[in-house]
Design an enzyme around this catalytic site. Structure first.
Site, PDB file in Angstrom:
ATOM      1  N   HIS A  18       7.271  -5.509 112.858  1.00  0.00           N
ATOM      2  CA  HIS A  18       6.562  -4.391 112.235  1.00  0.00           C
ATOM      3  C   HIS A  18       5.249  -4.061 112.941  1.00  0.00           C
ATOM      4  O   HIS A  18       4.830  -2.906 112.955  1.00  0.00           O
ATOM      5  CB  HIS A  18       6.354  -4.674 110.738  1.00  0.00           C
ATOM      6  CG  HIS A  18       7.648  -4.686 109.969  1.00  0.00           C
ATOM      7  ND1 HIS A  18       7.823  -5.391 108.792  1.00  0.00           N
ATOM      8  CD2 HIS A  18       8.848  -4.082 110.206  1.00  0.00           C
ATOM      9  CE1 HIS A  18       9.066  -5.208 108.352  1.00  0.00           C
ATOM     10  NE2 HIS A  18       9.702  -4.426 109.197  1.00  0.00           N
ATOM     11  N   HIS A  41      19.482   0.127 110.563  1.00  0.00           N
ATOM     12  CA  HIS A  41      19.683  -0.907 109.534  1.00  0.00           C
ATOM     13  C   HIS A  41      18.398  -0.953 108.698  1.00  0.00           C
ATOM     14  O   HIS A  41      17.507  -1.762 108.950  1.00  0.00           O
ATOM     15  CB  HIS A  41      19.932  -2.265 110.182  1.00  0.00           C
ATOM     16  CG  HIS A  41      21.196  -2.317 111.000  1.00  0.00           C
ATOM     17  ND1 HIS A  41      21.324  -1.683 112.203  1.00  0.00           N
ATOM     18  CD2 HIS A  41      22.382  -2.930 110.758  1.00  0.00           C
ATOM     19  CE1 HIS A  41      22.544  -1.907 112.688  1.00  0.00           C
ATOM     20  NE2 HIS A  41      23.209  -2.657 111.828  1.00  0.00           N
ATOM     21  N   SER A 102      10.717  -1.490 107.201  1.00  0.00           N
ATOM     22  CA  SER A 102      10.538  -0.533 108.301  1.00  0.00           C
ATOM     23  C   SER A 102      10.561   0.931 107.827  1.00  0.00           C
ATOM     24  O   SER A 102       9.785   1.741 108.348  1.00  0.00           O
ATOM     25  CB  SER A 102      11.573  -0.779 109.400  1.00  0.00           C
ATOM     26  OG  SER A 102      12.879  -0.859 108.877  1.00  0.00           O
ATOM     27  N   GLU A 120      21.802   2.727 105.924  1.00  0.00           N
ATOM     28  CA  GLU A 120      21.930   1.427 105.271  1.00  0.00           C
ATOM     29  C   GLU A 120      23.315   1.382 104.636  1.00  0.00           C
ATOM     30  O   GLU A 120      23.678   2.258 103.859  1.00  0.00           O
ATOM     31  CB  GLU A 120      20.814   1.243 104.223  1.00  0.00           C
ATOM     32  CG  GLU A 120      20.970   0.053 103.317  1.00  0.00           C
ATOM     33  CD  GLU A 120      21.090  -1.297 104.032  1.00  0.00           C
ATOM     34  OE1 GLU A 120      20.272  -1.600 104.914  1.00  0.00           O
ATOM     35  OE2 GLU A 120      22.028  -2.043 103.697  1.00  0.00           O
ATOM     36  N   ASP A 145      27.503   3.206 108.281  1.00  0.00           N
ATOM     37  CA  ASP A 145      27.306   2.276 109.383  1.00  0.00           C
ATOM     38  C   ASP A 145      26.288   2.855 110.375  1.00  0.00           C
ATOM     39  O   ASP A 145      26.496   3.943 110.922  1.00  0.00           O
ATOM     40  CB  ASP A 145      28.653   2.036 110.069  1.00  0.00           C
ATOM     41  CG  ASP A 145      28.506   1.225 111.340  1.00  0.00           C
ATOM     42  OD1 ASP A 145      27.663   0.313 111.369  1.00  0.00           O
ATOM     43  OD2 ASP A 145      29.222   1.514 112.311  1.00  0.00           O
ATOM     44  N   GLY A 146      25.213   2.127 110.591  1.00  0.00           N
ATOM     45  CA  GLY A 146      24.126   2.629 111.432  1.00  0.00           C
ATOM     46  C   GLY A 146      24.536   2.810 112.880  1.00  0.00           C
ATOM     47  O   GLY A 146      24.027   3.694 113.572  1.00  0.00           O
ATOM     48  N   ASP A 166      17.901  -3.029 113.889  1.00  0.00           N
ATOM     49  CA  ASP A 166      17.439  -4.285 113.289  1.00  0.00           C
ATOM     50  C   ASP A 166      18.534  -4.861 112.382  1.00  0.00           C
ATOM     51  O   ASP A 166      18.392  -4.893 111.160  1.00  0.00           O
ATOM     52  CB  ASP A 166      16.147  -3.986 112.494  1.00  0.00           C
ATOM     53  CG  ASP A 166      15.593  -5.228 111.818  1.00  0.00           C
ATOM     54  OD1 ASP A 166      15.863  -6.348 112.296  1.00  0.00           O
ATOM     55  OD2 ASP A 166      14.881  -5.061 110.806  1.00  0.00           O
TER      56      ASP A 166
HETATM   57  C1  SAM Z   1      17.301  -7.122 108.781  1.00  0.00           C
HETATM   58  S1  SAM Z   1      17.738  -6.040 107.480  1.00  0.00           S
HETATM   59  C2  SAM Z   1      16.799  -4.598 107.831  1.00  0.00           C
HETATM   60  C3  SAM Z   1      15.327  -4.710 107.624  1.00  0.00           C
HETATM   61  C4  SAM Z   1      14.553  -3.458 107.895  1.00  0.00           C
HETATM   62  N1  SAM Z   1      14.896  -2.883 109.182  1.00  0.00           N
HETATM   63  C5  SAM Z   1      13.063  -3.722 107.860  1.00  0.00           C
HETATM   64  O1  SAM Z   1      12.463  -3.988 108.908  1.00  0.00           O
HETATM   65  O2  SAM Z   1      12.484  -3.645 106.778  1.00  0.00           O
HETATM   66  C6  SAM Z   1      19.351  -5.523 107.931  1.00  0.00           C
HETATM   67  C7  SAM Z   1      19.979  -4.517 106.966  1.00  0.00           C
HETATM   68  O3  SAM Z   1      21.154  -3.985 107.584  1.00  0.00           O
HETATM   69  C8  SAM Z   1      22.116  -3.707 106.568  1.00  0.00           C
HETATM   70  N2  SAM Z   1      23.394  -3.560 107.281  1.00  0.00           N
HETATM   71  C9  SAM Z   1      24.284  -4.510 107.649  1.00  0.00           C
HETATM   72  N3  SAM Z   1      25.250  -3.972 108.417  1.00  0.00           N
HETATM   73  C10 SAM Z   1      24.970  -2.639 108.548  1.00  0.00           C
HETATM   74  C11 SAM Z   1      25.556  -1.568 109.257  1.00  0.00           C
HETATM   75  N4  SAM Z   1      26.656  -1.743 110.001  1.00  0.00           N
HETATM   76  N5  SAM Z   1      24.981  -0.343 109.182  1.00  0.00           N
HETATM   77  C12 SAM Z   1      23.866  -0.148 108.442  1.00  0.00           C
HETATM   78  N6  SAM Z   1      23.251  -1.138 107.753  1.00  0.00           N
HETATM   79  C13 SAM Z   1      23.784  -2.372 107.813  1.00  0.00           C
HETATM   80  C14 SAM Z   1      21.985  -4.866 105.642  1.00  0.00           C
HETATM   81  O4  SAM Z   1      22.502  -4.555 104.353  1.00  0.00           O
HETATM   82  C15 SAM Z   1      20.458  -5.107 105.650  1.00  0.00           C
HETATM   83  O5  SAM Z   1      19.857  -4.390 104.596  1.00  0.00           O
END
Ligand code: SAM
Length: 283
Positions: A18, A41, A102, A120, A145-146, A166
């Protein structure tokens, strides 16, 4: 998908990620033209450090709470601390309770003319994000899916901006492959975007193929920064983390050079910790 970021909010990896994120967004604000922020993500957007999940692991105590009293912080850390304080005015003396993910960091730093695209996949997290930004016209929340969304949505109409990748890294090697596939598509469509990719470090040899990939793809300008808290020789611990930054802003390496020793000192476990800052590729 078992990962829930609320258990890890404000840990050392969040501090690392961050502080760098704020620096990248601030650099984009140096020009008046609007930019687009992509979060592949995104998580839930914000977290309660005094909530049951965060209290259960206590990870913030080993992370953000170690940074609050740094005197004369370097600019990237100053931006991070200022933001935490502005989000926790009532807690100035007692520490912090609200920890921004984030998405909230990005939208706090962005201007009215900038835009955020947040992806997400997990339904509860996506619902929280939608609620958090229900009244913010700059923000689009996508429960999808991101990786797929990134390929479909770049380049943004603004033609300038930042992508944060992320993922949860529940399966480490496969996640690296998924990132590479998504980046190959996105970069071919938008070679001038800034891409910041966070990754965990357990065993050193797990990260080497990922670094070599950027060289093999001849991706223009790529900086790598890493923070190791303990030796990178155990697959059972999160020993550190890193970020690869494609197309970093001008002189961003200088900012990182000032930031990293402070993070190394404050976040180390025993010993001294270790920092790496290198160019993987440099046009
Ligand atoms: C490490 S966390 C993200 C933290 C966030 N970026 C932050 O810094 O506050 C990862 C997130 O990705 C989500 N996730 C998992 N697979 C995903 C995908 N294929 N596409 C989008 N989100 C996904 C999870 O549910 C989780 O909330």
């Amino acid at each position: 998908m078992n990962y829930r970021h609320a258990f890890h909010a404000g840990n050392f990896a969040d501090v690392f990620k961050h502080t760098i994120l704020i620096g990248l967004l601030d650099a984009l604000k140096q020009k008046a033209a609007p930019f687009c922020y992509f979060d592949t993500h995104a998580g839930a957007g914000k977290y309660d450090l005094r909530g049951v999940q965060a209290e259960k692991t206590g990870e913030a105590a080993d992370g953000v709470l170690r940074l609050l009293d740094v005197k004369s912080p370097p600019p990237l850390l100053q931006g991070y601390l200022d933001l935490l304080r502005s989000l926790n005015p009532q807690d100035a003396a007692a520490g912090i309770a609200l920890y921004p993910g984030s998405p909230l960091i990005a939208t706090s730093v962005m201007r009215d003319t900038d835009r955020a695209v947040l992806c997400e996949l997990q339904p509860d997290e996506a619902a929280q994000l939608k609620k958090l930004f229900a009244h913010d016209a700059r923000v689009g929340v996508h429960q999808r899916d991101g990786y797929a969304a990134l390929g479909a949505l770049v380049p943004p109409k603004e033609r300038r901006g930042l992508v944060l990748i992320d993922p949860p890294f529940e399966a480490q090697d496969e996640e690296f492959l998924a990132i590479e596939a998504a980046l190959a598509t996105a970069y071919s469509r938008w070679p001038t975007g800034i891409y910041a990719i966070w990754y965990p470090i357990k065993l050193r040899e797990q990260t080497r193929p990922f670094h070599r990939w950027f060289v093999s793809q001849k991706i223009g300008k790529t900086l790598v920064v890493e923070l190791l808290r303990q030796p990178d020789d155990s697959a059972l611990r999160l020993n550190g983390c890193g970020m690869v930054i494609v197309n970093p802003p001008w002189q961003f390496d200088q900012h990182l050079r000032r930031l990293m020793p402070v993070l190394q000192d404050r976040l180390k476990v025993g010993g001294t910790g270790q920092v790496r800052l290198d160019w993987l590729t440099r046009e």
